[in-house]
Design a protein around this motif. Structure first.
Motif, PDB file in Angstrom:
ATOM      1  N   VAL A  76       0.782  -1.331   0.084  1.00 55.31           N
ATOM      2  CA  VAL A  76       0.015  -0.003  -0.103  1.00 55.31           C
ATOM      3  C   VAL A  76       0.909   1.164  -0.055  1.00 55.31           C
ATOM      4  O   VAL A  76       1.655   1.424   0.948  1.00 55.31           O
ATOM      5  CB  VAL A  76      -0.949   0.001   1.390  1.00 55.31           C
ATOM      6  CG1 VAL A  76      -1.749   1.269   1.092  1.00 55.31           C
ATOM      7  CG2 VAL A  76      -1.763  -1.573   1.290  1.00 55.31           C
ATOM      8  N   GLY A  77       0.797   2.077  -0.923  1.00 53.88           N
ATOM      9  CA  GLY A  77       1.580   3.137  -1.209  1.00 53.88           C
ATOM     10  C   GLY A  77       0.811   4.455  -0.947  1.00 53.88           C
ATOM     11  O   GLY A  77      -0.333   4.403  -0.916  1.00 53.88           O
ATOM     12  N   SER A  78       1.395   5.502  -0.456  1.00 55.93           N
ATOM     13  CA  SER A  78       0.790   6.811  -0.234  1.00 55.93           C
ATOM     14  C   SER A  78       1.356   8.142  -0.868  1.00 55.93           C
ATOM     15  O   SER A  78       2.530   7.871  -1.290  1.00 55.93           O
ATOM     16  CB  SER A  78       0.909   6.945   1.360  1.00 55.93           C
ATOM     17  OG  SER A  78       2.020   7.192   1.929  1.00 55.93           O
ATOM     18  N   PHE A  79       0.656   9.077  -0.894  1.00 55.91           N
ATOM     19  CA  PHE A  79       1.150  10.270  -1.668  1.00 55.91           C
ATOM     20  C   PHE A  79       0.640  11.598  -0.999  1.00 55.91           C
ATOM     21  O   PHE A  79      -0.607  11.424  -0.320  1.00 55.91           O
ATOM     22  CB  PHE A  79       1.074  10.291  -3.133  1.00 55.91           C
ATOM     23  CG  PHE A  79      -0.423  10.298  -3.545  1.00 55.91           C
ATOM     24  CD1 PHE A  79      -0.962  11.513  -3.841  1.00 55.91           C
ATOM     25  CD2 PHE A  79      -1.200   9.115  -3.879  1.00 55.91           C
ATOM     26  CE1 PHE A  79      -2.374  11.872  -4.242  1.00 55.91           C
ATOM     27  CE2 PHE A  79      -2.476   9.299  -4.190  1.00 55.91           C
ATOM     28  CZ  PHE A  79      -3.003  10.406  -4.315  1.00 55.91           C
ATOM     29  N   VAL A  80       1.263  12.719  -1.149  1.00 54.41           N
ATOM     30  CA  VAL A  80       0.840  14.059  -0.896  1.00 54.41           C
ATOM     31  C   VAL A  80       0.940  14.932  -2.140  1.00 54.41           C
ATOM     32  O   VAL A  80       2.205  14.974  -2.507  1.00 54.41           O
ATOM     33  CB  VAL A  80       1.570  14.747   0.338  1.00 54.41           C
ATOM     34  CG1 VAL A  80       0.930  15.976   0.810  1.00 54.41           C
ATOM     35  CG2 VAL A  80       1.151  13.759   1.546  1.00 54.41           C
ATOM     36  N   LEU A  81      -0.080  15.598  -2.665  1.00 53.67           N
ATOM     37  CA  LEU A  81       0.115  15.965  -4.100  1.00 53.67           C
ATOM     38  C   LEU A  81      -0.171  17.633  -3.605  1.00 53.67           C
ATOM     39  O   LEU A  81      -1.215  17.967  -3.043  1.00 53.67           O
ATOM     40  CB  LEU A  81      -0.770  15.478  -5.147  1.00 53.67           C
ATOM     41  CG  LEU A  81      -1.091  16.644  -6.216  1.00 53.67           C
ATOM     42  CD1 LEU A  81       0.118  16.596  -7.002  1.00 53.67           C
ATOM     43  CD2 LEU A  81      -2.183  15.937  -7.052  1.00 53.67           C
TER      44      LEU A  81
END
Length: 785
Positions: free
Chosen positions: A143-148
């Motif tokens: 499970v990957g995550s990001f902040v854009l």
């Protein structure tokens, strides 16, 4: 990296509806659950307690005792998920939710997450200490995550997300366009709605999209994100998680369901995995109350998945057969299933249909019976039942038909996979020692872990060979390759090394014989090996290394070192190779470690760094518990590219050291007399004259037999250990002495061995290098053992 994992964990838990997660595990020999790891925080109320009594009424204790998930929708939603592997109860995952509670897809994610956490717990461990479990478990789920930041087009993505897309961290420049370059053009419109959210898009958004991997393969990814408002009109940032597995919300249309089901079944390796996917694909999307998956074996229906899992939710006939985890029943007892399987077509039974007792209560409001076709046969059957009246619309019929075809193929593959793994496990267990011998003055432990890819059988092996009461041989090896063929060669090599060692050959000769044997086999495989022979009385070790890793030592002061052992080539390469010996002296309290390369080397782990980490772990472990030390050296049990073998020996020194004396018997007319006089002098010096009569008789008979029936040198050895005197007579004949079947009054010989056996507490013969050794043990009267 630890901070990055925790950040991804907090984001993923937020999207799963959890504000806090805590792992509890039982302490060994205690009646309580102890807090092992936590993540997140509580906005109000107390923090999770450090200890919970197992007999208490807390949700964690109740879920642990019943082994079933517990979901509470009180003022603060709460979930308690039992942690277990292969029937063993390892603990409980406790999650606190937001005010809205947990949605169905969020519960599914948390249940899958609990399985990942359970895989990191070790059964039978001592009282747990705070250990990172939540973050590594999330990483295993990929499970990957990001902040854009929409204004700048910059994105903060963790390593898992980059790996899902197919970008290495070194090649990522922090720009969202770099990620978009890997997406398919057809899905770009949906992604742009995430990358350029409007003020109306604040809140959660879910979608699926496709990317092209580095080798050109296409993979489906699921994305869930939330746009947070900034100070102005536009969003300040977009937070989200991405996964390649169906742990997030799926699309509601049939095309999305089939796409999701195809991808999920492609990742399902075992029958249990297929069952979980079927339940997730049918029960909640169709609003069903019962889902059962059963395989067809001969004329019996073998249930492999039930939801709900409680026996009370299924027919009484099933409960009477509930002797194992899942019930099974003969096909003739279920005529409705028998007819559907015979015709190979789906049957839909509306509400109120009278069915046999074996199906009563499953579908009072409607029942779908789905035969599962696979390669022209029926692999099993799936039952979907409703409690309230249910109407089967045409779209739903098409979905069930497509689902049955996909599940049948997956079930067939899973059965083959499970059978293959079971065969591999049985093969591996039969080729490795079932237990290690108890050694005087030393403790040996071993561990073997198969690779977590492909067939879980390999060529790593180990053995501990008790050569005598004060000598032991330790061997560890690795046959090239990772297959059943490598395991077969491994078994042959282990048997050969054990046979050569028991014959009494020195270490270099043992390894040389094994090398010639492998060269003579019709195989292209080679093997590495490290052989050590330890004198338990003196602490001296003779090492021989054939292309294998050097052994490691942990000294009594905690320092570690890599033993410089002169090495030869791997076994099976050169028939006339030399294998020199290296002598090392061990002090009491020293730990000897023999490992294979699967523990210290991987694609992302250089050998030198792996050896350094192993030495650090060896120094930090507690030498008082060799078993725990072995478990700590194996690490967290993450993904392994190769199988692993580990052999540890703690040398303590012998508490009671034997006293020895030897005599070379010359072939003279009075040779037996000299042997008796030497024995009498030795027994007087040892102050055990009580045993003189029996020992002298045994010496006379054994020496006489050796002189009369053999050629070459004869040697007499005496050993006093505790309350026993051991007499050993060695000669150059490999033939074991044979006791006469009948001895009458006219016979002139044959009574000697019968006398020896009668006077001895133990008696036998063993082959040794160049001949045999006949031995007898005699207890000393009145002497303490």
């Amino acid at each position: 990296m630890g901070g990055t994992l925790r950040t991804c964990l907090d984001r993923a838990l937020t999207f799963a509806g959890a504000t806090l997660a805590a792992v509890y595990a039982p302490g060994a020999g205690t009646r309580e659950l102890r807090l092992v790891d936590t993540s997140g925080s509580v906005s109000s109320g107390p923090a999770p307690p450090e200890r919970l009594p197992l007999s208490g009424d807390s949700p964690a204790a109740r879920a642990f005792r019943t082994d079933h998930p517990l979901w509470l929708t009180a003022e603060t939603p709460l979930g308690a998920l039992p942690l277990g592997v292969r029937g063993s109860r390892l603990g409980c995952l406790l999650v606190l939710g937001a005010a809205d509670g947990f949605e169905a897809e969020q519960r599914r994610f948390l249940e899958r997450y609990a399985d990942a956490v359970a895989a990191l717990l070790r059964p039978g461990a001592d009282p747990p200490t705070p250990t990172p479990l939540l973050a590594p478990a999330l990483r295993s789920l990929r499970v990957g995550s990001f902040v854009l930041s929409p204004d700048t087009g910059l994105i903060e993505a963790d390593d898992t997300l980059l790996d899902l897309v197919g970008i290495t961290p070194d090649d990522f420049d922090g720009k969202v366009d770099t990620l978009l370059a890997h997406a398919l053009p057809e899905d770009m419109h949906a992604l742009m709605s995430v990358l350029e959210p409007t003020t109306d898009a604040f809140g959660r958004r879910d979608l699926e999209f496709r990317v092209r991997g580095p080798t050109g393969e296409m993979r489906w990814l699921s994305l869930s994100c939330r746009a947070e408002p900034g100070a102005g009109d536009g969003p300040q940032q977009v937070l989200g998680v991405v996964t390649a597995t169906p742990v997030l919300r799926r699309g509601s249309d049939d095309v999305s369901r089939i796409q999701w089901l195809t991808a999920a079944l492609d990742d399902a390796a075992t029958v249990r995995d297929v069952g979980r996917v079927v339940v997730a694909a049918l029960r909640e999307p169709l609003g069903a109350d019962h889902v059962a998956l059963a395989a067809l074996q001969d004329d019996r229906v073998m249930v492999t998945a039930l939801d709900p899992p409680q026996p009370s939710a299924w027919p009484d006939v099933w409960r009477t057969e509930w002797r194992t985890e899942w019930p099974d029943a003969p096909l003739r007892a279920l005529p409705t299933l028998q007819a559907a399987l015979r015709d190979g077509r789906m049957d839909l039974w509306p509400a109120g249909t009278a069915l046999e007792a074996g199906l009563a209560g499953i579908g009072a409001g409607g029942l779908a019976v789905l035969p599962l076709p696979a390669k022209g046969q029926v692999a099993g059957v799936c039952l979907v039942g409703w409690d309230r009246p249910h109407e089967f619309v045409p779209e739903e019929r098409s979905l069930l038909t497509a689902t049955a075809s996909l599940v049948g193929q997956a079930l067939k593959r899973a059965h083959a996979h499970d059978a293959e793994q079971e065969l591999a496990t049985m093969l591996q267990r039969s080729l490795l020692p079932r237990r290690l011998p108890e050694l005087p003055g030393a403790t040996a432990v071993a561990r073997y872990l198969p690779a977590r890819r492909g067939l879980q059988v390999g060529g790593d092996w180990y053995d501990v060979i008790a050569l005598s009461e004060d000598r032991v041989a330790l061997v560890i090896g690795d046959v090239q390759g990772h297959s059943a063929g490598a395991a077969t060669i491994m078994g042959q090599m282990r048997t050969a090394v054990r046979a050569y060692a028991i014959e009494g050959h020195p270490p270099d000769v043992v390894v040389s014989h094994a090398n010639r044997l492998l060269v003579g086999m019709e195989t292209d495989l080679f093997a590495t090996c490290c052989y050590a022979e330890l004198d338990l009385e003196e602490g001296n070790v003779l090492f021989v290394r054939a292309g294998h890793l050097a052994p490691l030592l942990r000294l009594p002061d905690g320092a570690t070192e890599e033993v410089e052992v002169a090495g030869g080539p791997p076994l099976g390469v050169l028939a006339e190779a030399d294998f020199p010996m290296t002598a090392v002296e061990l002090a009491p309290g020293t730990i000897l470690a023999l490992v294979t390369d699967g523990l210290v080397e991987a694609a992302d782990l250089p050998l030198d760094e792996g050896m350094r980490r192993t030495r650090v772990a060896l120094a930090a472990a507690d030498p008082a518990h060799p078993g725990k030390m072995a478990d700590e050296l194996l690490g967290d049990g993450g993904r392994r590219e190769d199988d692993v073998a580990l052999l540890l020996l703690r040398y303590d020194g012998m508490e009671t050291r034997p006293i020895r004396a030897g005599w070379m018997v010359w072939r003279l007319p009075d040779a037996v007399m000299h042997a008796r006089r030497f024995t009498a002098r030795t027994l007087r010096r040892w102050k055990v004259p009580e045993a003189a009569d029996a020992v002298l008789l045994v010496v006379s008979e054994l020496v006489t037999n050796a002189l009369v029936h053999t050629q070459g040198p004869v040697r007499l050895d005496l050993v006093l250990r505790g309350d026993r005197v051991r007499v050993s007579v060695s000669d150059s004949s490999p033939r074991a002495p044979a006791k006469p079947v009948i001895v009458d009054w006219e016979a002139t010989g044959g009574r000697g061995l019968l006398l020896v056996e009668a006077m001895s507490d133990a008696f036998g013969s063993v082959p040794v290098a160049g001949g045999k050794q006949v031995w007898s043990e005699i207890a000393v009267p009145g002497r303490a053992p």
